[in-house]
Design a protein around this motif. Sequence first.
Motif, PDB file in Angstrom:
ATOM      1  N   VAL A   4      20.650   0.777 -18.535  1.00 47.77           N
ATOM      2  CA  VAL A   4      21.077   1.963 -17.788  1.00 47.77           C
ATOM      3  C   VAL A   4      20.098   2.215 -16.645  1.00 47.77           C
ATOM      4  O   VAL A   4      18.884   2.080 -16.798  1.00 47.77           O
ATOM      5  N   PHE A   5      20.639   2.569 -15.513  1.00 52.89           N
ATOM      6  CA  PHE A   5      19.894   2.792 -14.270  1.00 52.89           C
ATOM      7  C   PHE A   5      19.318   4.205 -14.297  1.00 52.89           C
ATOM      8  O   PHE A   5      20.054   5.179 -14.441  1.00 52.89           O
ATOM      9  N   LEU A   6      17.986   4.326 -14.151  1.00 51.26           N
ATOM     10  CA  LEU A   6      17.326   5.611 -14.342  1.00 51.26           C
ATOM     11  C   LEU A   6      16.372   5.962 -13.218  1.00 51.26           C
ATOM     12  O   LEU A   6      15.689   5.086 -12.683  1.00 51.26           O
ATOM     13  N   ASP A   7      16.272   7.257 -12.929  1.00 53.80           N
ATOM     14  CA  ASP A   7      15.140   7.766 -12.175  1.00 53.80           C
ATOM     15  C   ASP A   7      13.927   7.736 -13.102  1.00 53.80           C
ATOM     16  O   ASP A   7      14.064   7.829 -14.326  1.00 53.80           O
ATOM     17  N   PRO A   8      12.707   7.641 -12.538  1.00 55.54           N
ATOM     18  CA  PRO A   8      11.519   7.477 -13.378  1.00 55.54           C
ATOM     19  C   PRO A   8      11.025   8.780 -14.001  1.00 55.54           C
ATOM     20  O   PRO A   8      10.010   9.348 -13.606  1.00 55.54           O
ATOM     21  N   THR A   9      11.769   9.280 -14.992  1.00 53.45           N
ATOM     22  CA  THR A   9      11.350  10.471 -15.720  1.00 53.45           C
ATOM     23  C   THR A   9      11.370  10.172 -17.216  1.00 53.45           C
ATOM     24  O   THR A   9      12.290   9.506 -17.713  1.00 53.45           O
ATOM     25  N   LEU A  10      10.367  10.672 -17.917  1.00 52.62           N
ATOM     26  CA  LEU A  10      10.206  10.336 -19.332  1.00 52.62           C
ATOM     27  C   LEU A  10      11.390  10.797 -20.175  1.00 52.62           C
ATOM     28  O   LEU A  10      11.820  10.093 -21.083  1.00 52.62           O
ATOM     29  N   LYS A  11      11.944  11.965 -19.865  1.00 58.27           N
ATOM     30  CA  LYS A  11      13.052  12.460 -20.688  1.00 58.27           C
ATOM     31  C   LYS A  11      14.278  11.558 -20.564  1.00 58.27           C
ATOM     32  O   LYS A  11      15.060  11.434 -21.523  1.00 58.27           O
ATOM     33  N   GLN A  12      14.454  10.914 -19.400  1.00 61.38           N
ATOM     34  CA  GLN A  12      15.591  10.010 -19.246  1.00 61.38           C
ATOM     35  C   GLN A  12      15.354   8.690 -19.988  1.00 61.38           C
ATOM     36  O   GLN A  12      16.291   8.093 -20.511  1.00 61.38           O
ATOM     37  N   VAL A  13      14.109   8.258 -20.033  1.00 57.41           N
ATOM     38  CA  VAL A  13      13.780   7.073 -20.835  1.00 57.41           C
ATOM     39  C   VAL A  13      14.065   7.355 -22.306  1.00 57.41           C
ATOM     40  O   VAL A  13      14.702   6.553 -23.002  1.00 57.41           O
ATOM     41  N   GLU A  14      13.611   8.490 -22.773  1.00 60.84           N
ATOM     42  CA  GLU A  14      13.846   8.860 -24.171  1.00 60.84           C
ATOM     43  C   GLU A  14      15.335   9.050 -24.450  1.00 60.84           C
ATOM     44  O   GLU A  14      15.835   8.665 -25.512  1.00 60.84           O
ATOM     45  N   SER A  16       3.387  -2.187 -14.074  1.00 56.54           N
ATOM     46  CA  SER A  16       4.557  -1.917 -14.924  1.00 56.54           C
ATOM     47  C   SER A  16       4.442  -2.724 -16.208  1.00 56.54           C
ATOM     48  O   SER A  16       4.998  -3.830 -16.312  1.00 56.54           O
ATOM     49  N   PRO A  17       3.712  -2.227 -17.186  1.00 56.03           N
ATOM     50  CA  PRO A  17       3.552  -2.981 -18.435  1.00 56.03           C
ATOM     51  C   PRO A  17       4.900  -3.271 -19.090  1.00 56.03           C
ATOM     52  O   PRO A  17       5.746  -2.391 -19.216  1.00 56.03           O
ATOM     53  N   GLY A  18       5.101  -4.536 -19.452  1.00 53.94           N
ATOM     54  CA  GLY A  18       6.330  -4.924 -20.139  1.00 53.94           C
ATOM     55  C   GLY A  18       7.509  -5.182 -19.235  1.00 53.94           C
ATOM     56  O   GLY A  18       8.640  -5.335 -19.731  1.00 53.94           O
ATOM     57  N   LEU A  19       7.301  -5.256 -17.925  1.00 57.37           N
ATOM     58  CA  LEU A  19       8.420  -5.462 -16.998  1.00 57.37           C
ATOM     59  C   LEU A  19       9.071  -6.818 -17.253  1.00 57.37           C
ATOM     60  O   LEU A  19       8.446  -7.861 -17.101  1.00 57.37           O
ATOM     61  N   LEU A  20      10.346  -6.801 -17.623  1.00 59.67           N
ATOM     62  CA  LEU A  20      11.056  -8.024 -17.991  1.00 59.67           C
ATOM     63  C   LEU A  20      11.796  -8.657 -16.821  1.00 59.67           C
ATOM     64  O   LEU A  20      11.874  -9.890 -16.740  1.00 59.67           O
ATOM     65  N   GLU A  21      12.348  -7.825 -15.933  1.00 59.34           N
ATOM     66  CA  GLU A  21      13.235  -8.365 -14.900  1.00 59.34           C
ATOM     67  C   GLU A  21      13.292  -7.438 -13.693  1.00 59.34           C
ATOM     68  O   GLU A  21      13.289  -6.215 -13.847  1.00 59.34           O
ATOM     69  N   ASN A  46      13.640  -3.145 -16.898  1.00 58.75           N
ATOM     70  CA  ASN A  46      14.020  -3.789 -15.646  1.00 58.75           C
ATOM     71  C   ASN A  46      13.725  -2.820 -14.497  1.00 58.75           C
ATOM     72  O   ASN A  46      13.466  -1.638 -14.716  1.00 58.75           O
ATOM     73  N   ALA A  47      13.786  -3.320 -13.279  1.00 62.48           N
ATOM     74  CA  ALA A  47      13.575  -2.454 -12.116  1.00 62.48           C
ATOM     75  C   ALA A  47      14.301  -3.026 -10.914  1.00 62.48           C
ATOM     76  O   ALA A  47      14.519  -4.235 -10.822  1.00 62.48           O
ATOM     77  N   GLY A  48      14.662  -2.141  -9.979  1.00 66.83           N
ATOM     78  CA  GLY A  48      15.318  -2.620  -8.777  1.00 66.83           C
ATOM     79  C   GLY A  48      15.622  -1.529  -7.779  1.00 66.83           C
ATOM     80  O   GLY A  48      15.742  -0.363  -8.132  1.00 66.83           O
ATOM     81  N   HIS A  49      15.724  -1.902  -6.549  1.00 68.63           N
ATOM     82  CA  HIS A  49      16.118  -1.132  -5.373  1.00 68.63           C
ATOM     83  C   HIS A  49      14.945  -1.026  -4.421  1.00 68.63           C
ATOM     84  O   HIS A  49      13.969  -0.327  -4.678  1.00 68.63           O
ATOM     85  N   ASP A  94      19.900  -1.100 -24.624  1.00 66.24           N
ATOM     86  CA  ASP A  94      18.936  -2.162 -24.900  1.00 66.24           C
ATOM     87  C   ASP A  94      17.786  -2.132 -23.906  1.00 66.24           C
ATOM     88  O   ASP A  94      16.636  -2.420 -24.258  1.00 66.24           O
ATOM     89  N   ARG A  95      18.105  -1.791 -22.650  1.00 71.22           N
ATOM     90  CA  ARG A  95      17.108  -1.769 -21.592  1.00 71.22           C
ATOM     91  C   ARG A  95      17.354  -0.592 -20.668  1.00 71.22           C
ATOM     92  O   ARG A  95      18.425   0.015 -20.680  1.00 71.22           O
ATOM     93  N   ILE A  96      16.354  -0.328 -19.841  1.00 72.27           N
ATOM     94  CA  ILE A  96      16.511   0.597 -18.727  1.00 72.27           C
ATOM     95  C   ILE A  96      16.169  -0.155 -17.444  1.00 72.27           C
ATOM     96  O   ILE A  96      15.407  -1.120 -17.469  1.00 72.27           O
ATOM     97  N   GLU A  97      16.778   0.268 -16.340  1.00 74.67           N
ATOM     98  CA  GLU A  97      16.388  -0.239 -15.030  1.00 74.67           C
ATOM     99  C   GLU A  97      15.901   0.943 -14.203  1.00 74.67           C
ATOM    100  O   GLU A  97      16.664   1.858 -13.901  1.00 74.67           O
ATOM    101  N   LEU A  98      14.619   0.923 -13.864  1.00 74.08           N
ATOM    102  CA  LEU A  98      14.054   2.000 -13.076  1.00 74.08           C
ATOM    103  C   LEU A  98      14.463   1.874 -11.609  1.00 74.08           C
ATOM    104  O   LEU A  98      14.360   0.798 -11.016  1.00 74.08           O
ATOM    105  N   TYR A  99      14.922   2.975 -11.053  1.00 74.73           N
ATOM    106  CA  TYR A  99      15.367   3.059  -9.658  1.00 74.73           C
ATOM    107  C   TYR A  99      14.119   3.216  -8.788  1.00 74.73           C
ATOM    108  O   TYR A  99      13.443   4.244  -8.804  1.00 74.73           O
TER     109      TYR A  99
END
Length: 237
Positions: free
Chosen positions: A130-140, A204-209, A187-190, A148-153
């Motif tokens: 899921v594509f997310l803004d970098p906020t902890l509550k959205q990660v949680e 970015s510890p643990g950055l997979l893709e 994951n991350a992108g943009h 399974d994963r998040i993609e940080l915007y």
Amino acid sequence: MTKLSVNINKIATLRNSRGGNTPNVVQFAKDVQEFGAQGVTIHPRPDERHIRYQDAYDLKSVVYTEYNIEGNPIPEFIDMVLKIKPTQVTLVPDAEDAITSNAGWDTLKHKGFLTEIIQEFKQNDIRTSVFLDPTLKQVEGSKAIGADRIELYTEAFAHQFSLGNKNAMIPYTECAERALQLDLGLNAGHDLSLENIQFFKENSPGLLEVSIGHALISESLYLGIDNVINMYLNKLK
């Protein structure tokens, strides 16, 4: 090593601007994999202004690395993903008239909707991000909906980094650390580019893709696609 997935939307944009089939999207996907890319990303939109739904089907037989399909989970998109069964589907809350992705999900507000969709994809053995803004509550929240994963915007990071503000990385690092704690893939992108990718990776510890399209294609106009892909791979080691 963080994997590089090349977003090939811009190749489809160039093709569509002239009609015909040049440049050939399928051949380009084959080539970027031969040059070392570890994945191919597409983001079809309802108006098919760049990647067409038929492209998504045509690419299925030639993407032998990771096949990532991004998009807003409208019924037509869900149906296509379930038929193709890519390696990964990335859910993005795009408005139909958006030029490009411009916001992440509110995983709390849309918890029920996203949970149902993610369950369906996972039942079909499709990894879901899921594509997310970098906020902890959205990660949680992403953990709660079963992603399974998040993609940080990363647009905000990229813009601030270009201005010399490296502190813009802090919320991304915090989200990366929280994702690790929650056993969520990252994951991350943009707007990631040759200029900023190494710094982002190192913090970015643990950055997979990472999924990179616009910058990578633009850089390739000067440096060549084979060369640019390998430049990214070196920075991601």
